[in-house]
Design a protein around this motif. Structure first.
Motif, PDB file in Angstrom:
ATOM      1  N   MET A   1       0.843  -1.203   0.000  1.00  0.00           N
ATOM      2  CA  MET A   1       0.000   0.000   0.000  1.00  0.00           C
ATOM      3  C   MET A   1       0.877   1.252   0.000  1.00  0.00           C
ATOM      4  N   ALA A   2       0.242   2.393  -0.154  1.00  0.00           N
ATOM      5  CA  ALA A   2       1.033   3.606  -0.387  1.00  0.00           C
ATOM      6  C   ALA A   2       1.400   4.368   0.883  1.00  0.00           C
ATOM      7  N   ARG A   3       2.503   5.111   0.770  1.00  0.00           N
ATOM      8  CA  ARG A   3       2.942   6.019   1.833  1.00  0.00           C
ATOM      9  C   ARG A   3       2.364   7.389   1.498  1.00  0.00           C
ATOM     10  N   ILE A   4       1.519   7.919   2.399  1.00  0.00           N
ATOM     11  CA  ILE A   4       0.763   9.136   2.088  1.00  0.00           C
ATOM     12  C   ILE A   4       1.036  10.259   3.086  1.00  0.00           C
ATOM     13  N   LEU A   5       1.139  11.471   2.542  1.00  0.00           N
ATOM     14  CA  LEU A   5       1.283  12.690   3.343  1.00  0.00           C
ATOM     15  C   LEU A   5      -0.045  13.437   3.280  1.00  0.00           C
ATOM     16  N   ILE A   6      -0.597  13.789   4.437  1.00  0.00           N
ATOM     17  CA  ILE A   6      -1.874  14.505   4.496  1.00  0.00           C
ATOM     18  C   ILE A   6      -1.619  15.956   4.913  1.00  0.00           C
ATOM     19  N   VAL A   7      -2.114  16.892   4.111  1.00  0.00           N
ATOM     20  CA  VAL A   7      -1.918  18.305   4.435  1.00  0.00           C
ATOM     21  C   VAL A   7      -3.267  19.027   4.471  1.00  0.00           C
ATOM     22  N   ASP A   8      -3.607  19.539   5.658  1.00  0.00           N
ATOM     23  CA  ASP A   8      -4.856  20.277   5.850  1.00  0.00           C
ATOM     24  C   ASP A   8      -4.697  21.101   7.113  1.00  0.00           C
ATOM     25  N   ASP A   9      -5.209  22.322   7.121  1.00  0.00           N
ATOM     26  CA  ASP A   9      -5.041  23.141   8.319  1.00  0.00           C
ATOM     27  C   ASP A   9      -5.996  22.719   9.447  1.00  0.00           C
ATOM     28  N   ALA A  10      -7.010  21.909   9.142  1.00  0.00           N
ATOM     29  CA  ALA A  10      -7.944  21.450  10.175  1.00  0.00           C
ATOM     30  C   ALA A  10      -7.567  20.046  10.638  1.00  0.00           C
ATOM     31  N   LYS A  11      -7.262  19.935  11.921  1.00  0.00           N
ATOM     32  CA  LYS A  11      -6.856  18.643  12.486  1.00  0.00           C
ATOM     33  C   LYS A  11      -7.935  17.591  12.255  1.00  0.00           C
ATOM     34  N   PHE A  12      -9.189  17.986  12.409  1.00  0.00           N
ATOM     35  CA  PHE A  12     -10.305  17.060  12.220  1.00  0.00           C
ATOM     36  C   PHE A  12     -10.310  16.465  10.811  1.00  0.00           C
ATOM     37  N   MET A  13     -10.028  17.296   9.819  1.00  0.00           N
ATOM     38  CA  MET A  13      -9.998  16.821   8.432  1.00  0.00           C
ATOM     39  C   MET A  13      -8.839  15.849   8.217  1.00  0.00           C
ATOM     40  N   ARG A  14      -7.696  16.160   8.820  1.00  0.00           N
ATOM     41  CA  ARG A  14      -6.542  15.250   8.706  1.00  0.00           C
ATOM     42  C   ARG A  14      -6.874  13.900   9.347  1.00  0.00           C
ATOM     43  N   LEU A  15      -7.526  13.961  10.485  1.00  0.00           N
ATOM     44  CA  LEU A  15      -7.903  12.740  11.205  1.00  0.00           C
ATOM     45  C   LEU A  15      -8.882  11.907  10.385  1.00  0.00           C
ATOM     46  N   THR A  16      -9.884  12.561   9.813  1.00  0.00           N
ATOM     47  CA  THR A  16     -10.893  11.876   9.007  1.00  0.00           C
ATOM     48  C   THR A  16     -10.238  11.160   7.826  1.00  0.00           C
ATOM     49  N   LEU A  17      -9.394  11.884   7.096  1.00  0.00           N
ATOM     50  CA  LEU A  17      -8.703  11.295   5.939  1.00  0.00           C
ATOM     51  C   LEU A  17      -7.779  10.170   6.379  1.00  0.00           C
ATOM     52  N   SER A  18      -7.055  10.408   7.450  1.00  0.00           N
ATOM     53  CA  SER A  18      -6.126   9.428   7.981  1.00  0.00           C
ATOM     54  C   SER A  18      -6.857   8.120   8.297  1.00  0.00           C
ATOM     55  N   ASN A  19      -8.016   8.211   8.941  1.00  0.00           N
ATOM     56  CA  ASN A  19      -8.791   7.016   9.288  1.00  0.00           C
ATOM     57  C   ASN A  19      -9.251   6.262   8.044  1.00  0.00           C
ATOM     58  N   ILE A  20      -9.742   7.001   7.049  1.00  0.00           N
ATOM     59  CA  ILE A  20     -10.201   6.377   5.798  1.00  0.00           C
ATOM     60  C   ILE A  20      -9.037   5.634   5.139  1.00  0.00           C
ATOM     61  N   LEU A  21      -7.885   6.305   5.064  1.00  0.00           N
ATOM     62  CA  LEU A  21      -6.731   5.745   4.362  1.00  0.00           C
ATOM     63  C   LEU A  21      -6.104   4.573   5.114  1.00  0.00           C
ATOM     64  N   LYS A  22      -6.046   4.672   6.450  1.00  0.00           N
ATOM     65  CA  LYS A  22      -5.480   3.582   7.250  1.00  0.00           C
ATOM     66  C   LYS A  22      -6.348   2.337   7.151  1.00  0.00           C
ATOM     67  N   LYS A  23      -7.664   2.546   7.128  1.00  0.00           N
ATOM     68  CA  LYS A  23      -8.585   1.429   7.008  1.00  0.00           C
ATOM     69  C   LYS A  23      -8.317   0.652   5.710  1.00  0.00           C
ATOM     70  N   ALA A  24      -7.889   1.381   4.673  1.00  0.00           N
ATOM     71  CA  ALA A  24      -7.571   0.758   3.386  1.00  0.00           C
ATOM     72  C   ALA A  24      -6.101   0.320   3.345  1.00  0.00           C
TER      73      ALA A  24
END
Length: 119
Positions: A1-24
């Protein structure tokens, strides 16, 4: 699977994306809060993919896409935008972003975009 960098000024948005991506089963190698951090972290971490918010303090996502693509033409970046930012999405794609996902994030759409850009 891929190594991903998440960039967003809202911690909540980073967390949401992080959870979706980690689940995959993707690996989150880093998180940034603005475009300037995105550019620095990209050079440091060499991720396979970046998710980049458009509107951020210090340096916008679009400026960061331009900076990263100048240095690393092969960089794979997906832009994240709120509803109604079509003009900015077009600008980001012109700057070199490969795809875009709209907030609030839809898990299926996020993974579809990620898989499309990685393959």
């Amino acid at each position: 699977m891929a190594r991903i960098l998440i960039v967003d000024d809202a911690k909540f948005m980073r967390l949401t994306l992080s959870n979706i991506l980690k689940k995959a089963e993707h690996e989150i190698v880093g998180e940034g809060e603005n475009g300037r951090e995105a550019v620095r972290l990209y050079a440091e971490l060499n991720p396979e993919l970046v998710t980049m918010d458009i509107t951020m303090p210090e340096m916008s996502g679009i400026e960061a896409v331009k900076e990263i693509k100048k240095e690393y033409p092969g960089a794979k970046i997906i832009i994240c935008s709120a509803m109604g930012q079509q003009k900015m999405v077009v600008e980001a794609i012109e700057a070199g972003a490969k795809d875009f996902i709209v907030k609030p994030f839809d898990e299926g759409r996020v993974l579809e975009a990620v898989n499309r850009v990685l393959n």
